[in-house]
Write a protein that holds these residues in place. Structure first.
Motif, PDB file in Angstrom:
ATOM      1  N   ALA A  87       0.687  -1.070  -0.072  1.00 36.15           N
ATOM      2  CA  ALA A  87      -0.048  -0.058   0.103  1.00 36.15           C
ATOM      3  C   ALA A  87       0.718   1.135  -0.049  1.00 36.15           C
ATOM      4  CB  ALA A  87      -0.949  -0.027   1.297  1.00 36.15           C
ATOM      5  N   GLY A  88       2.029   1.269   0.620  1.00 36.93           N
ATOM      6  CA  GLY A  88       2.930   2.400   0.816  1.00 36.93           C
ATOM      7  C   GLY A  88       3.389   2.591  -0.510  1.00 36.93           C
ATOM      8  N   PHE A  89       3.981   1.775  -1.319  1.00 39.44           N
ATOM      9  CA  PHE A  89       4.450   2.016  -2.719  1.00 39.44           C
ATOM     10  C   PHE A  89       3.468   2.211  -3.565  1.00 39.44           C
ATOM     11  CE2 PHE A  89       8.253  -0.835  -1.403  1.00 39.44           C
ATOM     12  CZ  PHE A  89       9.138  -0.131  -1.929  1.00 39.44           C
ATOM     13  N   LEU A  90       2.102   2.037  -3.632  1.00 40.83           N
ATOM     14  CA  LEU A  90       0.942   2.366  -4.236  1.00 40.83           C
ATOM     15  C   LEU A  90       0.660   3.794  -4.101  1.00 40.83           C
ATOM     16  CD1 LEU A  90      -1.478  -0.605  -4.163  1.00 40.83           C
ATOM     17  CD2 LEU A  90      -0.046   0.345  -6.136  1.00 40.83           C
ATOM     18  N   LEU A  91       0.716   4.368  -2.758  1.00 45.60           N
ATOM     19  CA  LEU A  91       0.441   5.639  -2.294  1.00 45.60           C
ATOM     20  C   LEU A  91       1.733   6.480  -2.785  1.00 45.60           C
ATOM     21  CD1 LEU A  91      -0.834   7.671  -0.889  1.00 45.60           C
ATOM     22  CD2 LEU A  91       0.445   7.511   1.166  1.00 45.60           C
ATOM     23  N   MET A  92       2.972   6.032  -2.916  1.00 44.78           N
ATOM     24  CA  MET A  92       4.002   6.697  -3.676  1.00 44.78           C
ATOM     25  C   MET A  92       3.842   6.999  -5.069  1.00 44.78           C
ATOM     26  SD  MET A  92       7.973   5.705  -3.441  1.00 44.78           S
ATOM     27  CE  MET A  92       8.145   5.614  -1.894  1.00 44.78           C
ATOM     28  N   TRP A 119      -1.829  10.409  11.869  1.00 45.07           N
ATOM     29  CA  TRP A 119      -2.825  11.117  12.751  1.00 45.07           C
ATOM     30  C   TRP A 119      -3.402  12.336  12.249  1.00 45.07           C
ATOM     31  CZ3 TRP A 119      -6.420   9.278  15.962  1.00 45.07           C
ATOM     32  CH2 TRP A 119      -5.810   8.249  16.669  1.00 45.07           C
ATOM     33  N   CYS A 120      -2.590  13.077  11.720  1.00 43.39           N
ATOM     34  CA  CYS A 120      -3.091  14.237  10.735  1.00 43.39           C
ATOM     35  C   CYS A 120      -4.077  13.767   9.637  1.00 43.39           C
ATOM     36  CB  CYS A 120      -2.127  15.026  10.141  1.00 43.39           C
ATOM     37  SG  CYS A 120      -0.758  15.879  11.449  1.00 43.39           S
ATOM     38  N   ILE A 121      -3.751  12.828   8.854  1.00 48.24           N
ATOM     39  CA  ILE A 121      -4.659  12.264   7.805  1.00 48.24           C
ATOM     40  C   ILE A 121      -5.701  11.680   8.385  1.00 48.24           C
ATOM     41  CG2 ILE A 121      -4.711  10.531   6.047  1.00 48.24           C
ATOM     42  CD1 ILE A 121      -1.751  10.749   5.790  1.00 48.24           C
ATOM     43  N   ILE A 122      -5.774  10.992   9.549  1.00 43.62           N
ATOM     44  CA  ILE A 122      -6.942  10.436  10.320  1.00 43.62           C
ATOM     45  C   ILE A 122      -7.907  11.576  10.406  1.00 43.62           C
ATOM     46  CG2 ILE A 122      -7.911   9.184  12.275  1.00 43.62           C
ATOM     47  CD1 ILE A 122      -5.155   7.560  11.902  1.00 43.62           C
ATOM     48  N   ILE A 123      -7.371  12.763  11.287  1.00 41.90           N
ATOM     49  CA  ILE A 123      -8.244  13.606  11.714  1.00 41.90           C
ATOM     50  C   ILE A 123      -8.846  14.352  10.401  1.00 41.90           C
ATOM     51  CG2 ILE A 123      -8.102  16.102  12.631  1.00 41.90           C
ATOM     52  CD1 ILE A 123      -6.011  14.980  14.507  1.00 41.90           C
ATOM     53  N   ASN A 160       8.538   8.536  14.798  1.00 43.12           N
ATOM     54  CA  ASN A 160       7.376   9.555  15.341  1.00 43.12           C
ATOM     55  C   ASN A 160       6.634  10.236  14.464  1.00 43.12           C
ATOM     56  OD1 ASN A 160       7.962   8.547  18.030  1.00 43.12           O
ATOM     57  ND2 ASN A 160       9.475   9.840  18.485  1.00 43.12           N
ATOM     58  N   VAL A 161       7.579  10.961  13.393  1.00 45.71           N
ATOM     59  CA  VAL A 161       7.011  11.730  12.633  1.00 45.71           C
ATOM     60  C   VAL A 161       5.780  11.014  11.624  1.00 45.71           C
ATOM     61  CG1 VAL A 161       7.364  13.187  10.596  1.00 45.71           C
ATOM     62  CG2 VAL A 161       8.931  13.699  12.680  1.00 45.71           C
ATOM     63  N   HIS A 162       6.344   9.780  11.412  1.00 48.03           N
ATOM     64  CA  HIS A 162       5.528   8.901  10.460  1.00 48.03           C
ATOM     65  C   HIS A 162       4.074   8.812  11.111  1.00 48.03           C
ATOM     66  CE1 HIS A 162       4.998   6.088   7.024  1.00 48.03           C
ATOM     67  NE2 HIS A 162       4.574   5.437   8.050  1.00 48.03           N
ATOM     68  N   TYR A 163       4.174   8.521  12.503  1.00 50.36           N
ATOM     69  CA  TYR A 163       3.132   8.194  13.213  1.00 50.36           C
ATOM     70  C   TYR A 163       2.066   9.330  13.184  1.00 50.36           C
ATOM     71  CZ  TYR A 163       0.276   6.623  16.977  1.00 50.36           C
ATOM     72  OH  TYR A 163      -0.607   6.299  18.358  1.00 50.36           O
ATOM     73  N   VAL A 191       3.039  13.488   1.151  1.00 49.95           N
ATOM     74  CA  VAL A 191       4.479  13.470   0.779  1.00 49.95           C
ATOM     75  C   VAL A 191       5.463  13.192   1.887  1.00 49.95           C
ATOM     76  CG1 VAL A 191       6.525  14.762  -0.154  1.00 49.95           C
ATOM     77  CG2 VAL A 191       4.385  15.046  -1.246  1.00 49.95           C
ATOM     78  N   GLY A 192       5.285  13.918   2.951  1.00 52.01           N
ATOM     79  CA  GLY A 192       6.128  13.671   4.330  1.00 52.01           C
ATOM     80  C   GLY A 192       5.864  12.158   4.742  1.00 52.01           C
ATOM     81  N   GLU A 193       4.710  11.619   4.628  1.00 51.59           N
ATOM     82  CA  GLU A 193       4.447  10.298   5.161  1.00 51.59           C
ATOM     83  C   GLU A 193       5.195   9.413   4.253  1.00 51.59           C
ATOM     84  OE1 GLU A 193       1.588   8.138   7.622  1.00 51.59           O
ATOM     85  OE2 GLU A 193       2.980   9.478   7.638  1.00 51.59           O
TER      86      GLU A 193
END
Length: 242
Positions: free
Chosen positions: A77-82, A198-202, A191-194, A150-152
């Motif tokens: 899923a990560g590569f697909l998002l990329m 949560w920014c996306i979840i919100i 930590n930043v990834h996490y 992009v940061g994720e």
């Protein structure tokens, strides 16, 4: 004059006289829904990797690699998002058909009066006829979401490079190694990834709520992400002027 036009638009919102206008290309629509599915997969598998909440019954043979399976789907899923994010950036900058109305949104975003009018629109104090696809608040939030994604993707690639040291992992280690050092090490990257997750979840419930709110406030607008077409009130005054 502007007040009279706003009253005419408000009156038309309660009629069945609408004009169909093409706004979203098929590429934008498919990348939107593909990204949505991929993000939900990443959130679910990401929570599992952080704290496994499903454990298979133990057996003597080493055949139940459930954690590895979740990690595999998380990476897919990560590569697909990329890939989708890269494609979406390409559409925004290089595909004329896709970027036309998105670029038009920047004109409103750069004017303080447009911000005020959209806020007043949210308070039911004014109408806000957008020049492009989004109002200034929408455009700023979508740009912010893209930067978060992009940061994720970048932080995810750094984490990937510390598990797989050959192939793409080695490539990511070389490309994003300076970013890891700038962030202060792997623990901070995680930590930043996490936090970005949560920014996306919100963002998701707010986005869904505003879609339905906007569809109620401006009928005919929500269809654009499904068919590419939006429906705007028919302006009789334009016909009279012509």
């Amino acid at each position: 004059m502007a007040t009279k036009a706003a009253k005419n638009i408000k009156k038309l919102l309660y009629t069945d006289e609408f004009d169909r206008q093409y706004r979203f290309s098929a590429e934008i629509r498919w990348s939107h829904w593909g990204r949505a599915v991929v993000i939900f997969v990443l959130i679910f598998t990401g929570f599992y990797l952080a704290d496994p909440f499903i454990t298979p019954s133990p057996v003597d043979e080493p055949v139940k690699f459930q954690y590895a399976l979740f990690r595999f789907w998380h990476m897919v899923a990560g590569f697909l998002l990329m890939a989708i994010t890269t494609f979406r950036v390409y559409l925004y900058f290089f595909d004329a058909r896709s970027r036309e109305f998105e670029w038009a949104s920047m004109e409103d975003t750069t004017h303080i009066t447009s911000w005020i009018r959209q806020i007043k629109s949210y308070l039911y104090l004014d109408q806000f006829p957008k020049k492009g696809l989004y109002g200034p608040l929408q455009n700023a939030s979508y740009i912010g979401l893209m930067l978060i994604i992009v940061g994720e993707v970048v932080t995810g690639a750094i984490l990937y490079s510390h598990v797989y040291h050959n192939g793409m992992g080695a490539f990511f280690g070389v490309i994003f190694g300076p970013i890891e050092a700038w962030m202060g090490g792997l623990a901070n990257v995680r930590n930043v990834h996490y936090i970005l997750m949560w920014c996306i979840i919100i963002f998701i419930p707010i986005h869904i709520y505003m879609v339905f709110w906007y569809a109620n406030r401006y009928p005919g607008s929500v269809e654009v992400i499904f068919s590419g077409n939006t429906f705007r009130p028919h302006r009789h005054d334009d016909e009279e002027n012509n």
